[in-house]
Design a protein around this motif. Structure first.
Motif, PDB file in Angstrom:
ATOM      1  N   VAL A   1     -49.007 -17.354  20.822  1.00  0.00           N
ATOM      2  CA  VAL A   1     -47.592 -17.683  20.648  1.00  0.00           C
ATOM      3  C   VAL A   1     -46.900 -16.573  19.862  1.00  0.00           C
ATOM      4  O   VAL A   1     -45.799 -16.133  20.217  1.00  0.00           O
ATOM      5  CB  VAL A   1     -47.432 -19.035  19.931  1.00  0.00           C
ATOM      6  CG1 VAL A   1     -45.970 -19.294  19.565  1.00  0.00           C
ATOM      7  CG2 VAL A   1     -47.961 -20.173  20.808  1.00  0.00           C
TER       8      VAL A   1
ATOM      9  N   ILE B   1     -46.547 -26.850  19.860  1.00  0.00           N
ATOM     10  CA  ILE B   1     -45.512 -26.353  18.958  1.00  0.00           C
ATOM     11  C   ILE B   1     -44.647 -27.540  18.535  1.00  0.00           C
ATOM     12  O   ILE B   1     -44.169 -28.300  19.371  1.00  0.00           O
ATOM     13  CB  ILE B   1     -44.653 -25.286  19.654  1.00  0.00           C
ATOM     14  CG1 ILE B   1     -45.505 -24.052  19.994  1.00  0.00           C
ATOM     15  CG2 ILE B   1     -43.470 -24.877  18.780  1.00  0.00           C
ATOM     16  CD1 ILE B   1     -44.792 -23.021  20.860  1.00  0.00           C
TER      17      ILE B   1
ATOM     18  N   LYS C   1     -43.830 -14.052  21.281  1.00  0.00           N
ATOM     19  CA  LYS C   1     -42.562 -13.878  20.590  1.00  0.00           C
ATOM     20  C   LYS C   1     -42.342 -12.404  20.231  1.00  0.00           C
ATOM     21  O   LYS C   1     -41.227 -11.884  20.323  1.00  0.00           O
ATOM     22  CB  LYS C   1     -42.525 -14.761  19.337  1.00  0.00           C
ATOM     23  CG  LYS C   1     -42.430 -16.249  19.663  1.00  0.00           C
ATOM     24  CD  LYS C   1     -42.390 -17.104  18.408  1.00  0.00           C
ATOM     25  CE  LYS C   1     -42.193 -18.568  18.748  1.00  0.00           C
ATOM     26  NZ  LYS C   1     -40.882 -18.850  19.389  1.00  0.00           N
TER      27      LYS C   1
ATOM     28  N   HIS D   1     -42.198 -27.066  15.864  1.00  0.00           N
ATOM     29  CA  HIS D   1     -40.948 -26.516  15.326  1.00  0.00           C
ATOM     30  C   HIS D   1     -40.883 -25.059  15.757  1.00  0.00           C
ATOM     31  O   HIS D   1     -41.889 -24.374  15.773  1.00  0.00           O
ATOM     32  CB  HIS D   1     -40.922 -26.618  13.799  1.00  0.00           C
ATOM     33  CG  HIS D   1     -39.615 -26.202  13.195  1.00  0.00           C
ATOM     34  ND1 HIS D   1     -38.533 -27.048  13.125  1.00  0.00           N
ATOM     35  CD2 HIS D   1     -39.211 -25.018  12.652  1.00  0.00           C
ATOM     36  CE1 HIS D   1     -37.523 -26.409  12.550  1.00  0.00           C
ATOM     37  NE2 HIS D   1     -37.912 -25.184  12.257  1.00  0.00           N
ATOM     38  N   GLU D   2     -39.683 -24.572  16.102  1.00  0.00           N
ATOM     39  CA  GLU D   2     -39.625 -23.239  16.702  1.00  0.00           C
ATOM     40  C   GLU D   2     -38.252 -22.607  16.569  1.00  0.00           C
ATOM     41  O   GLU D   2     -37.223 -23.277  16.612  1.00  0.00           O
ATOM     42  CB  GLU D   2     -39.992 -23.351  18.179  1.00  0.00           C
ATOM     43  CG  GLU D   2     -40.161 -22.052  18.915  1.00  0.00           C
ATOM     44  CD  GLU D   2     -40.673 -22.258  20.324  1.00  0.00           C
ATOM     45  OE1 GLU D   2     -41.251 -21.308  20.884  1.00  0.00           O
ATOM     46  OE2 GLU D   2     -40.495 -23.378  20.878  1.00  0.00           O
TER      47      GLU D   2
ATOM     48  N   VAL E   1     -46.316 -17.398  13.117  1.00  0.00           N
ATOM     49  CA  VAL E   1     -46.700 -18.772  13.408  1.00  0.00           C
ATOM     50  C   VAL E   1     -47.510 -19.342  12.251  1.00  0.00           C
ATOM     51  O   VAL E   1     -48.512 -18.763  11.822  1.00  0.00           O
ATOM     52  CB  VAL E   1     -47.526 -18.857  14.711  1.00  0.00           C
ATOM     53  CG1 VAL E   1     -47.951 -20.301  14.973  1.00  0.00           C
ATOM     54  CG2 VAL E   1     -46.724 -18.311  15.888  1.00  0.00           C
TER      55      VAL E   1
ATOM     56  N   THR F   1     -40.264 -17.514  15.246  1.00  0.00           N
ATOM     57  CA  THR F   1     -41.204 -18.269  14.429  1.00  0.00           C
ATOM     58  C   THR F   1     -41.581 -19.581  15.102  1.00  0.00           C
ATOM     59  O   THR F   1     -40.875 -20.070  15.979  1.00  0.00           O
ATOM     60  CB  THR F   1     -40.605 -18.598  13.042  1.00  0.00           C
ATOM     61  OG1 THR F   1     -39.482 -19.488  13.213  1.00  0.00           O
ATOM     62  CG2 THR F   1     -40.161 -17.348  12.315  1.00  0.00           C
ATOM     63  N   ALA F   2     -42.699 -20.141  14.654  1.00  0.00           N
ATOM     64  CA  ALA F   2     -43.114 -21.452  15.170  1.00  0.00           C
ATOM     65  C   ALA F   2     -44.072 -22.108  14.192  1.00  0.00           C
ATOM     66  O   ALA F   2     -44.765 -21.435  13.417  1.00  0.00           O
ATOM     67  CB  ALA F   2     -43.788 -21.309  16.529  1.00  0.00           C
TER      68      ALA F   2
END
Length: 362
Positions: free
Chosen positions: A99, A72, A103, A74-75, A112, A79-80
């Protein structure tokens, strides 16, 4: 065209050995194998083991990293963005969906976007992962630039498939899994192997005229968007394909449009990429974030029954629920085996010889 039938276990063993020979870990080889075999089981022959040579070809060109560090980059809580480290999309996309589901478990939904990946098999595999947790699964990816937007003679988009999967109660899940082009490139490859013409409205030649030649793309032609041409709603398929491209790549930092690195052998990657690899977009939504899951599934069962009982033009033909044919294929092929055309078997055994692994045997 002759078919040779193989057991699921035989194809799994062969495919696993190919991925291991590429240098994949046991875990990744097993997962990548599962994605491809699930495609063959579900009757989507264009995206199953027939694709193995393509993955090996990209690995030999150092475009696939067999031991990626998927992470990952950015998160937020829901969201990621994931960097696939040039790994097999067959491995990267399930990582991303996990992922998204984690979430969703915590916050109700997870979204994602993925960059620096490769071809991820059938969209349905990844969306169905969410269904197993009583979630709605969403899966899409951009792909080799083979599709001409409405009014264009230039290839700017991929077949860019999208899938929405919904859990039902006593019935199989409802799965809307489709290319946003008039036909997936794999359908052309099947026609090429069978030496058959393709339906009018799937492709155009490089001058923009309709063609039924399955080899048209190799001479500069292009696939048409869903809807075929401007007189039959191609702007809708073009819009859907654009949506997939933007969510999968413009959002993540992957290559988009004509810069997407191709899976097909007759195209070379752009010399001036605008991003990293190709992109995917995965999403998961908890059904009980909207209403109790059992209520939703009971009403989806009712929805299915009503559509199945619809009056039809041909009394011999019933309305087909999205995902129903694939489910029927899967039940049958788990028992009777998976048929491969002889051309594919020959290709796989040539691959086995090149890699120094055992031949594919019945």
């Amino acid at each position: 065209m002759n078919f040779i039938t193989f057991t699921e276990n035989n194809l799994r063993s062969f495919t696993y050995n190919v991925f291991k020979r590429m240098g994949c870990t046991d875990e990744h080889a097993t997962l990548a194998t599962d994605v491809l075999i699930r495609s063959d089981l579900r009757g989507i022959d264009s995206h199953g083991v027939a694709r193995l040579s393509g993955y090996v070809r990209l690995w030999e060109k150092n475009r696939i990293n067999a031991t990626p560090n998927i992470k990952i980059v950015h998160e937020t809580p829901t969201t990621a963005t994931i960097d696939g480290d040039a790994g097999l999309g067959l491995v990267v996309a399930p990582f991303a969906m996990k992922v998204a589901m984690e979430k969703a478990e915590k916050y109700g939904s997870g979204w994602v976007s993925v960059k620096n990946s490769n071809h991820y098999g059938i969209a349905g595999y990844h969306a169905l992962m969410a269904v197993e947790r009583d979630m709605i699964g969403i899966s899409m990816t951009n792909a080799s630039p083979l599709v001409a937007p409405t009014y264009s003679a230039e290839r700017l988009l991929g077949t860019n498939p999208m899938c929405y999967a919904f859990p039902a109660g006593k019935y199989p899940p409802v799965i809307v899994d489709m290319a946003t082009a008039a036909a997936a490139n794999g359908k052309l490859e099947i026609a090429q192997r069978a030496n058959k013409k393709i339906p009018d409205g799937w492709v155009q030649n490089k001058e923009g005229q309709s063609s039924t030649d399955p080899n048209e793309l190799k001479s500069g032609g292009s696939l048409l968007p869903l809807g075929s041409d401007k007189d039959h709603g191609s702007h809708k398929g073009y819009g859907l394909g654009a949506t997939v491209d933007i969510l999968s790549a413009v959002l993540s930092g992957a290559n988009y449009g004509p810069w997407v690195p191709p899976f097909v052998a007759f195209l070379e990657p752009s010399a001036n990429p605008v991003g990293e690899g190709l992109g995917h977009f995965l999403g998961a939504m908890r059904v009980d974030g909207f209403r109790p899951a059992e209520d939703f599934k009971a009403h989806l069962d009712n929805w299915i029954e009503r559509f199945k009982s619809a009056e039809t033009v041909d009394p011999e033909q019933k309305v087909i629920i999205p995902g129903e044919p694939e489910f029927a294929f899967e039940q049958e092929r788990k028992v009777s085996g998976i048929p491969l055309i002889d051309v594919v078997v020959k290709d796989l055994n040539e691959l086995a010889g090149k890699l120094g692994i055992g031949l594919l045997v019945q």
